[in-house]
Design a protein around this motif. Sequence first.
Motif, PDB file in Angstrom:
ATOM      1  N   TYR A  61       6.001   3.251  -0.869  1.00  0.00           N
ATOM      2  CA  TYR A  61       5.120   2.114  -0.608  1.00  0.00           C
ATOM      3  C   TYR A  61       5.731   1.228   0.472  1.00  0.00           C
ATOM      4  CZ  TYR A  61       2.482   3.156  -4.865  1.00  0.00           C
ATOM      5  OH  TYR A  61       1.698   3.757  -5.828  1.00  0.00           O
ATOM      6  N   GLY A  74      -6.351   0.871   2.073  1.00  0.00           N
ATOM      7  CA  GLY A  74      -5.676   0.918   0.795  1.00  0.00           C
ATOM      8  C   GLY A  74      -4.806  -0.290   0.508  1.00  0.00           C
ATOM      9  N   TRP A  75      -4.753  -1.290   1.417  1.00  0.00           N
ATOM     10  CA  TRP A  75      -3.893  -2.457   1.210  1.00  0.00           C
ATOM     11  C   TRP A  75      -4.375  -3.286   0.017  1.00  0.00           C
ATOM     12  CZ3 TRP A  75       0.690  -3.483   3.104  1.00  0.00           C
ATOM     13  CH2 TRP A  75       1.099  -2.848   4.303  1.00  0.00           C
ATOM     14  N   LYS A  76      -3.425  -3.704  -0.812  1.00  0.00           N
ATOM     15  CA  LYS A  76      -3.708  -4.627  -1.901  1.00  0.00           C
ATOM     16  C   LYS A  76      -3.076  -5.966  -1.575  1.00  0.00           C
ATOM     17  CE  LYS A  76      -4.115  -1.159  -5.535  1.00  0.00           C
ATOM     18  NZ  LYS A  76      -3.646  -0.698  -6.864  1.00  0.00           N
ATOM     19  N   THR A 103       0.848  -1.189   0.000  1.00  0.00           N
ATOM     20  CA  THR A 103       0.000   0.000   0.000  1.00  0.00           C
ATOM     21  C   THR A 103       0.878   1.231   0.000  1.00  0.00           C
ATOM     22  OG1 THR A 103      -1.823   1.108   1.115  1.00  0.00           O
ATOM     23  CG2 THR A 103      -0.104   0.211   2.512  1.00  0.00           C
TER      24      THR A 103
END
Length: 483
Positions: free
Chosen positions: A427, A394-396, A381
Amino acid sequence: MLHKGCFLLLLLISTEPFSRGHPSQDAASAVAYPDGEDYNYYDNVDEEGGDEPSEPAPDFAMATTQRITVEEGETAIIPCRLTGPTSYALMIKKSKGRSAKEIPLFVDSTKIPRIPMYNRYMYVEGDMKIVSVRRSDAGTYICRLETGEGVEVHHILDVIYAPKLANHSSPEQRVLKGGDVRLECYASGNPEPTISWKKEGGRLPSGTVTEEGYSMTLQEVDRHVEGVYTCTAENGVGEPAEARMEVVVEYAPEIITEKAIVRTGEGDNVELVCIVHSRPAAEVVWSKDGRPLDLTGHEVETERGHRHALTISEVSETNFGSYECTATNSLGTSNATVHLSGHPKPPHITSAHTSRQGTSHTITWETESYYPILEYRLHYTKAKVNSSIEALMGWKKEKFEVTDPQTNTFHHTFNHTIEGLEPGTEYIGALEVRNRFRWSAPTEFSFSTKKAEPDQQPLNSAPSSEGMVCVLLSLLAALLISS
């Protein structure tokens, strides 16, 4: 004033009564006379008798005091030779040091009968020669010409000899760990010897190769101080004198492992090793997962010096676990743990922190696993300067199967390119890998993308903050644990 003949006759007459019935002593030591008193030939010489010779007295060829240095066992020459003939009596005497007494040795070429000179003292053409010099021969010698006022010159004989150890600590010194031990070494010799210390096979505990002094104190010792210490006495004469002292430190067992984690797989043969130091020698036993180890045909204990090994052949999944080696002696107990695991090692990130691209970043990493790596998970993120809730949202999270592994036995390397990133942005992320048994522990990382050119700068780009990275990494760890 005395002529040679009268002087010698009076001296012989005066000494004759005392030469009978008394044992001889070394010529270089003080002579024993009746009633325990030293005899002075001047007490029995009438210095007023005789007529003074008419010729002038010659000078001594060596008219100033000489310091004559001779090694023990060699020959010494005391220079009493005159520059010409004379009828005056030439006396050669030895001073008794602090005492005012003097020991007569020769009148011209004639030895004084009551002085046991043996054959080591010789009169040679006006000089006195001492062969096979002894330490006791050292001292002041007087050459005196018996004129009216007396003419004399003094010479000092210094006998040098090789060092000899007079006293030193016992060959073995035993001390408990944490205690002090003092090593001592004393020596005789002329000149006075210098004492130096060395440790065989290494440096002294102080870190130096050598030290000087009569003693050396080793403080708060441990097993690294153990060894043989040598004191050497040297003075430049003959061979140095040496003494060896061994320091033995007694202490409870101390253990280190060759590997804290041993990664293996089914069917493999492995060795778990503990290095044990102790004095007295320790008894070592193995256990697994807190229980005594019941050795089977696949498990064998071996010992070679300090190295204690547990060998497991044809490993199965049931062998995985925590193995503990426990060492015990009369001074205490110690233990260490070796983990036998089929799990992969947490990934080690090898890529640079700063990306060469503005919208993508390639991560490279390596890991160790006996079994092939089947898949990996990636979390990342932006490190925004906003609330922690917005950051977590917002974490992927992505999971990928390994399709083209680069493997070298137990060593595996990978790479992955993340697309769709924002230029000039920091990031944070985490990476895990999995083999057939389980996922590895996560490895946290961070990276930043290349800044965009001025005309390409996005309007909605957020400012970066390195301070926020640590906060977000901590939140990531909490998230992974909760999941």
